[in-house]
Write a protein that holds these residues in place. Structure first.
Motif, PDB file in Angstrom:
ATOM      1  N   SER A 166       0.831  -1.217   0.000  1.00  0.00           N
ATOM      2  CA  SER A 166       0.000   0.000   0.000  1.00  0.00           C
ATOM      3  C   SER A 166       0.861   1.261   0.000  1.00  0.00           C
ATOM      4  O   SER A 166       0.486   2.266  -0.609  1.00  0.00           O
ATOM      5  N   ARG A 167       2.009   1.236   0.647  1.00  0.00           N
ATOM      6  CA  ARG A 167       2.902   2.405   0.653  1.00  0.00           C
ATOM      7  C   ARG A 167       3.552   2.641  -0.702  1.00  0.00           C
ATOM      8  O   ARG A 167       3.870   3.774  -1.053  1.00  0.00           O
ATOM      9  N   LEU A 168       3.764   1.577  -1.433  1.00  0.00           N
ATOM     10  CA  LEU A 168       4.338   1.725  -2.770  1.00  0.00           C
ATOM     11  C   LEU A 168       3.313   2.245  -3.768  1.00  0.00           C
ATOM     12  O   LEU A 168       3.665   2.660  -4.864  1.00  0.00           O
ATOM     13  N   GLY A 169       2.052   2.197  -3.408  1.00  0.00           N
ATOM     14  CA  GLY A 169       1.009   2.708  -4.273  1.00  0.00           C
ATOM     15  C   GLY A 169       0.593   1.745  -5.363  1.00  0.00           C
ATOM     16  O   GLY A 169      -0.075   2.130  -6.321  1.00  0.00           O
TER      17      GLY A 169
END
Length: 94
Positions: free
Chosen positions: A50-53
Motif C-alpha cells: 500500500s505504501r508503494l502505491g
C-alpha cells in the motif's frame, strides 16, 4: 553463587523439579505460533504494497480478511494437531 568446575569448564546442572515440564528435542512448532507469524508477515507485506502505491487497500476489509483467515487456520490446525496427538498418545487422553 554457582559452582564452576574448572576441569570440565561447565556448571553442573540440576535435575528438573517434579512440577517443571520436560523439554523434548525436535518438538513441532505450535499452530498458533505459525498462524500469528503468518499474520504479522501478511500485514507487513500489505503495508509495503500500500505504501508503494501498487494497490489501494481498505483497512477494514483487510482486517476482516486476515481475521477470517487466521481463525480458519487456527481451527483447522488445532483439529489436525488433536487428530495427530490421539494416535501418538500412549495414555489414550486427547
Amino acid at each position: 553463587m554457582s559452582s564452576f568446575d574448572e576441569t570440565t569448564g561447565s556448571v553442573p546442572t540440576t535435575p528438573l523439579q517434579s512440577g517443571e515440564p520436560e523439554l523434548r528435542d525436535g518438538s513441532p512448532a505450535r499452530v498458533g505460533t505459525i498462524v500469528w507469524g503468518l499474520i504479522v508477515l501478511a500485514l507487513a507485506l500489505l503495508i509495503i504494497v500500500s505504501r508503494l502505491g501498487l494497490v489501494a487497500l481498505d483497512g477494514t476489509y483487510v482486517l476482516i480478511g486476515l481475521m477470517i483467515g487466521a481463525g480458519a487456520a487456527l481451527v483447522i490446525g488445532g483439529l489436525l494437531s488433536a487428530g495427530g496427538r490421539d494416535k501418538d498418545s500412549s495414555t489414550g487422553k486427547s
